[in-house]
Design a protein around this motif. Structure first.
Motif, PDB file in Angstrom:
ATOM      1  N   UNK A  61       5.704  43.931 -19.245  1.00 19.64           N
ATOM      2  CA  UNK A  61       6.423  43.297 -18.150  1.00 19.64           C
ATOM      3  C   UNK A  61       5.678  43.489 -16.828  1.00 19.64           C
ATOM      4  N   UNK A  62       6.054  42.695 -15.844  1.00 21.77           N
ATOM      5  CA  UNK A  62       5.483  42.808 -14.506  1.00 21.77           C
ATOM      6  C   UNK A  62       6.532  42.467 -13.464  1.00 21.77           C
ATOM      7  N   UNK A  63       6.556  43.258 -12.403  1.00 20.24           N
ATOM      8  CA  UNK A  63       7.435  42.975 -11.281  1.00 20.24           C
ATOM      9  C   UNK A  63       6.703  42.390 -10.092  1.00 20.24           C
ATOM     10  N   UNK A  64       5.469  41.956 -10.304  1.00 24.61           N
ATOM     11  CA  UNK A  64       4.647  41.439  -9.215  1.00 24.61           C
ATOM     12  C   UNK A  64       5.083  40.034  -8.816  1.00 24.61           C
ATOM     13  N   UNK A  65       4.471  39.554  -7.749  1.00 22.92           N
ATOM     14  CA  UNK A  65       4.794  38.207  -7.250  1.00 22.92           C
ATOM     15  C   UNK A  65       4.256  37.149  -8.211  1.00 22.92           C
ATOM     16  N   UNK A  66       5.074  36.133  -8.464  1.00 28.49           N
ATOM     17  CA  UNK A  66       4.667  35.043  -9.352  1.00 28.49           C
ATOM     18  C   UNK A  66       3.851  33.997  -8.594  1.00 28.49           C
ATOM     19  N   UNK A  67       2.983  33.228  -9.294  1.00 31.04           N
ATOM     20  CA  UNK A  67       2.671  33.283 -10.727  1.00 31.04           C
ATOM     21  C   UNK A  67       1.880  34.534 -11.097  1.00 31.04           C
ATOM     22  N   UNK A  68       2.036  34.957 -12.340  1.00 34.65           N
ATOM     23  CA  UNK A  68       1.537  36.239 -12.799  1.00 34.65           C
ATOM     24  C   UNK A  68       0.347  36.074 -13.733  1.00 34.65           C
ATOM     25  N   UNK A  69      -0.512  37.083 -13.720  1.00 34.69           N
ATOM     26  CA  UNK A  69      -1.599  37.147 -14.697  1.00 34.69           C
ATOM     27  C   UNK A  69      -1.461  38.367 -15.595  1.00 34.69           C
ATOM     28  N   UNK A  70      -0.454  39.217 -15.326  1.00 31.88           N
ATOM     29  CA  UNK A  70      -0.331  40.487 -16.046  1.00 31.88           C
ATOM     30  C   UNK A  70       0.978  40.611 -16.817  1.00 31.88           C
ATOM     31  N   UNK A  94      13.000  54.446 -10.233  1.00 37.64           N
ATOM     32  CA  UNK A  94      12.937  54.121  -8.805  1.00 37.64           C
ATOM     33  C   UNK A  94      11.780  54.813  -8.099  1.00 37.64           C
ATOM     34  N   UNK A  95      10.826  55.323  -8.864  1.00 35.16           N
ATOM     35  CA  UNK A  95       9.593  55.844  -8.283  1.00 35.16           C
ATOM     36  C   UNK A  95       8.933  54.731  -7.461  1.00 35.16           C
ATOM     37  N   UNK A  96       8.284  55.113  -6.386  1.00 32.43           N
ATOM     38  CA  UNK A  96       7.680  54.123  -5.488  1.00 32.43           C
ATOM     39  C   UNK A  96       6.693  53.221  -6.212  1.00 32.43           C
ATOM     40  N   UNK A  97       6.094  53.718  -7.310  1.00 29.92           N
ATOM     41  CA  UNK A  97       5.113  52.936  -8.061  1.00 29.92           C
ATOM     42  C   UNK A  97       5.750  52.017  -9.101  1.00 29.92           C
ATOM     43  N   UNK A  98       7.046  52.168  -9.336  1.00 28.54           N
ATOM     44  CA  UNK A  98       7.678  51.439 -10.441  1.00 28.54           C
ATOM     45  C   UNK A  98       8.916  50.654 -10.041  1.00 28.54           C
ATOM     46  N   UNK A  99       9.486  50.912  -8.876  1.00 26.48           N
ATOM     47  CA  UNK A  99      10.821  50.372  -8.600  1.00 26.48           C
ATOM     48  C   UNK A  99      10.871  48.849  -8.584  1.00 26.48           C
ATOM     49  N   UNK A 100       9.782  48.187  -8.181  1.00 22.21           N
ATOM     50  CA  UNK A 100       9.808  46.719  -8.190  1.00 22.21           C
ATOM     51  C   UNK A 100       9.830  46.185  -9.615  1.00 22.21           C
ATOM     52  N   UNK A 101       9.094  46.822 -10.500  1.00 21.64           N
ATOM     53  CA  UNK A 101       9.140  46.412 -11.901  1.00 21.64           C
ATOM     54  C   UNK A 101      10.525  46.676 -12.491  1.00 21.64           C
TER      55      UNK A 101
END
Length: 266
Positions: A13-22, A129-136
């Motif tokens: 999975x990815x919580x990054x901005x779309x469109x996604x490559x990951x 909710x770690x700063x590195x994971x909360x968006x995902x």
């Protein structure tokens, strides 16, 4: 008794901005005692991923109507119990709906620092909710809310649906790779490292197409989707793993979720 799973899926999975490559999925079925990967692909949008998970995968692999699939997804299916209690009195479906209506930063800011720690099942993994994971985490919970609202899908251990043709469990590919003795280095930098990855993976999985194997052993997100798929396959007969292996109260597991692991490692 419900028919056994015919197929197994893995979601990186990815919580990054779309469109996604990951954002990747892998789909396989058991053949001759191993998992044979018959589909490995990226998805540019989480909405497209939902459609694929809910049923689009069937056309991609030629599955028969009624054949069941068990998906392993690499994102937290819940928050720590105390955080869930504060936000939604511990009700998991209400938590999904609450998160789905808010941006990631608002969700994290609503939880005090002392409630942002790991879940009971997070040993070795980042807290949701770690700063590195909360968006995902927040995008994953939003995605899961929409998927369950629109389709009759089972998510374990929080919302099991006996006999569902589509089951989802949470997995942690990095942890599974360690427990299965697979190479743990990030994307290989030399050809020899890619060959070593391929050799180690063949203990558990083969590929219908050589280019899919090449992608799995050289692209980190394709690798994680493949390991997630392998983990789901290995856990296929151990869906009661949370109650069998944890010793935690059922109500806690139904709030926080459970990271399914290869059963032989427990």
């Amino acid at each position: 008794m419900a028919e056994a799973f015919a197929y197994f899926g893995g979601i990186d999975f990815s919580g990054a901005r779309e469109p996604l490559s990951n954002l990747w999925t892998a789909v396989g079925r058991e053949e001759s005692g191993k998992l044979r990967i018959v589909s490995l692909r990226p998805h540019a949008f989480r909405r497209d991923l939902a459609a694929f998970v809910a049923g689009g995968w069937r056309g991609a692999v030629g599955a028969e109507p009624g054949e069941r699939i068990l998906w392993g997804a690499d994102f937290p299916f819940g928050l720590p119990a105390r955080a869930a209690e504060k936000l939604c009195r511990g009700d998991w479906r209400a938590l999904l709906a609450w998160v789905a209506d808010r941006p990631a930063d608002e969700v994290r800011d609503a939880v005090p620092d002392d409630l942002r720690g790991p879940r009971l099942t997070d040993a070795g993994a980042l807290a949701p909710l770690d700063i590195r994971l909360y968006k995902q985490t927040t995008e994953g919970l939003r995605w899961l809310h929409e998927l369950l609202e629109e389709h009759e899908i089972s998510a374990r251990p929080q919302a099991p649906v006996d006999g569902s043709e589509t089951e989802l469990i949470e997995v942690y590919p990095s942890g599974s790779a360690q427990e299965l003795g697979l190479p743990r280095r990030r994307a290989p930098g030399r050809p020899g490292e890619a060959r070593a990855r391929a050799a180690a993976l063949r203990t558990f999985a083969t590929f219908a197409q050589p280019d899919a194997e090449a992608a799995a052993v050289t692209l980190e997100d394709a690798w994680d989707a493949t390991v997630a798929c392998v983990t789901a396959w290995l856990a296929r007969d151990d869906l009661d793993q949370p109650s069998r292996a944890s010793g935690h109260p059922r109500e806690i597991l139904e709030r926080e979720g459970w990271i399914y692991r290869p059963p032989a490692s427990l």
